[in-house]
Scaffold this active site. Sequence first.
Site, PDB file in Angstrom:
ATOM      1  N   GLY A 162      -0.273  17.922 -19.636  1.00 46.65           N
ATOM      2  CA  GLY A 162      -0.656  17.488 -18.298  1.00 46.65           C
ATOM      3  C   GLY A 162      -1.429  18.564 -17.571  1.00 46.65           C
TER       4      GLY A 162
ATOM      5  N   GLY B 275      -2.643  18.060 -14.152  1.00 42.73           N
ATOM      6  CA  GLY B 275      -2.727  17.831 -12.711  1.00 42.73           C
ATOM      7  C   GLY B 275      -2.472  19.140 -11.994  1.00 42.73           C
ATOM      8  CG  LEU B 276      -2.617  19.458  -7.665  1.00 42.85           C
ATOM      9  CD1 LEU B 276      -2.098  19.087  -6.290  1.00 42.85           C
ATOM     10  CD2 LEU B 276      -3.697  20.525  -7.533  1.00 42.85           C
TER      11      LEU B 276
ATOM     12  CG  HIS C  29       2.666   5.691   0.741  1.00 46.11           C
ATOM     13  ND1 HIS C  29       2.082   5.261   1.914  1.00 46.11           N
ATOM     14  CD2 HIS C  29       2.400   7.019   0.645  1.00 46.11           C
ATOM     15  CE1 HIS C  29       1.487   6.287   2.495  1.00 46.11           C
ATOM     16  NE2 HIS C  29       1.668   7.365   1.747  1.00 46.11           N
TER      17      HIS C  29
ATOM     18  CB  SER D 159      -4.198   9.322   3.910  1.00 51.22           C
ATOM     19  OG  SER D 159      -3.491  10.425   4.435  1.00 51.22           O
TER      20      SER D 159
ATOM     21  NE  ARG E 147       4.586   9.365   2.322  1.00 48.60           N
ATOM     22  CZ  ARG E 147       3.919  10.045   1.405  1.00 48.60           C
ATOM     23  NH1 ARG E 147       4.380  10.131   0.180  1.00 48.60           N
ATOM     24  NH2 ARG E 147       2.784  10.642   1.714  1.00 48.60           N
TER      25      ARG E 147
ATOM     26  CG  HIS F 206       2.888   6.983  -3.194  1.00 47.93           C
ATOM     27  ND1 HIS F 206       1.578   7.039  -3.638  1.00 47.93           N
ATOM     28  CD2 HIS F 206       3.125   8.161  -2.574  1.00 47.93           C
ATOM     29  CE1 HIS F 206       1.054   8.214  -3.287  1.00 47.93           C
ATOM     30  NE2 HIS F 206       1.974   8.916  -2.657  1.00 47.93           N
TER      31      HIS F 206
ATOM     32  CG  LEU G  63      -0.945  17.309  -2.661  1.00 46.79           C
ATOM     33  CD1 LEU G  63      -2.192  17.429  -1.777  1.00 46.79           C
ATOM     34  CD2 LEU G  63      -1.340  16.878  -4.062  1.00 46.79           C
TER      35      LEU G  63
END
Length: 661
Positions: free
Chosen positions: A59, A61-62, A285, A303, A350, A425, A465
């Site tokens: 992976g 991603g971040l 979400h 967002s 949320r 989400h 994030l």
Amino acid sequence: MTSTIETTDLVAGLYREGADIADTKAPAGPLQNRWEERKFSARLVNPANRRKMHIIIVGTGLAGSSAAATLGEAGYNVSTFFYQDSPRRAHSIAAQGGINAAKNYKNDNDSVYRLFYDTVKGGDFRSRESNVYRLAEVSANIIDQAVAQGVPFAREYGGLLDNRSFGGVQVSRTFYARGQTGQQLLIGAYQALERQVAAGTVKTYARHEMLELVVVDGRARGIIARDMVTGEIETHLADVVVLATGGYGNVFYLSTNAMGSNVTATWRAHRKGAYFGNPCYTQIHPTCIPVAGEYQSKLTLMSESLRNDGRIWVPKRVEDCTKDPREIPEEDRDYYLERIYPAFGNLVPRDIASRAAKNVCDEGRGVGPEVEGVRRGVYLDFAEAIGRLGRGAVSAKYGNLFDMYQRITGEDPYEVPMRIYPAVHYTMGGLWVDYDLQSTIPGLFVTGEANFSDHGANRLGASALMQGLSDGYFVLPNTINDYLADAPFEKIPDSHPAVVEARESVQARIHHLLSTNGTRSVDSFHKELGHIMWEYCGMERSEQGLQKAIELIRALREEFWREVKVLGEADELNQALERAGRVADFLELGELMCIDALHRRESCGGHFRAESQTEDGEALRHDDEFAYVAAWEWGGTDGAPVLHKEELNYEYVEMKQRSYK
């Protein structure tokens, strides 16, 4: 407060209980000292020895890219595997609203402790204090790292970094790059990764999908991967394996995740002995574009930052739901979040915002087109903000989001209120890890959304994030050393029985999928599974519904292996084969999610049991029974999963009923 859930065994035969589990790596002592103490006590690896060691990261991603870049720069030999054609296409790129950090730039009384408290409370007191405090503590370093990489965060007129607020908090701590924060942060991590590729410390394997974990003598020692272009099955061995493969929201078929997002890497590890933590904790979400028809394959996130200036409402009267919203006078609008939760208003967490939207739509006051006889939508209205700030100021903040909404729906949100509705989400569950991010398989580390560790039963906005980069840049590089201090381990040949067994199991699985030659497509099974999961294990769960879901999933899985039709060959580019393997794993995961939701006879965060709610419809926890992490052990193909409980002890935060009113 009311609860109709009995303490009798509702899930007899579905699972069995095993020994309790504990996180033995987290230091004791003052909360603010624990991370520094762990970093100091962890063993080190000298630079000369790092060059002898090999790390596999799955992976990019971040969490994966940042970990690969950091470990490569430290001098380790790193191999990264990803199924996209470039690390820049990882789903992290889709994150829009921002990243949290406790820097108190707005001088509004923010602090590391307040970010810690907000996160624990937002997770409905089902997360670890030590992990969450470390996350809050490291958050400020992430911003400095990203700025040094050139990430173009929004700035105020004087040049200082700007902040905005997000759901579940009353301060402004979210750093953002318009509505492209994930993309900009990923480009920063990608640049750092590519620098190490050029330096020769990191090797990338694009269009490769991990299909099995290699475990030798109880340790994770490599992976079996499929070259998705040629179909070749490859063996890759190393001293340690890191999974950074994201969440499993696509078990619902319709979600905000990219179509390729899947659970296969973590599920294969689960089947090899890695415990799966809290699989039922799924985040819905509240701010997504509503479903428009049966043809859709995914949903689009708008967002959460839009809730800063947009006001959420529905008509007070059912008969007004078909009217043009601009023709409904102010006195006939129900700004229900502002009415029910005056202290937080549109910025409630949320899970609460999502359930509130469902409730008003269930009352018949939803807006937009009917889908299956129900109008599933509420308004997100910017008229007041445009009048107060001007169209230019609103466009500067949210223009790309408004443009995206208009392209998808054909409606201009500057003129007509957006329509939004909750959608799957993020998944708070994932592989169980200790404070070092190591799973129950020694040598298997798990970072970002792929692990369960930091968010409890609900994630606050702008924290995904934060966790991904925290794990990749700062946590994993300081804890994996302790394990690698005993490396390099004995070299494992491709002919080792454990390697051969893993490889042959992959080949047998592929052969089975291609040779079944049934009558139903892979997507038809995935859609049916998604419908079951959303209907019975979505925003609201019940004992009866979950038991029905388990029966339906078992029958569907049996039919899948008997009737699935996968076209094409193994030794070629074959996207139908890729999807079939992923759906097979989703079918097993879906059952475990329902068992986990059924056994947890309480409501907390994203897990809302209809039988456990307060008189005014809020989630009702049962801390005396369920203040633990549910860590599930694979029970074998025909065996029941085994539940191991990790007790959650709160020393610094009092567990109490959440209130955002």
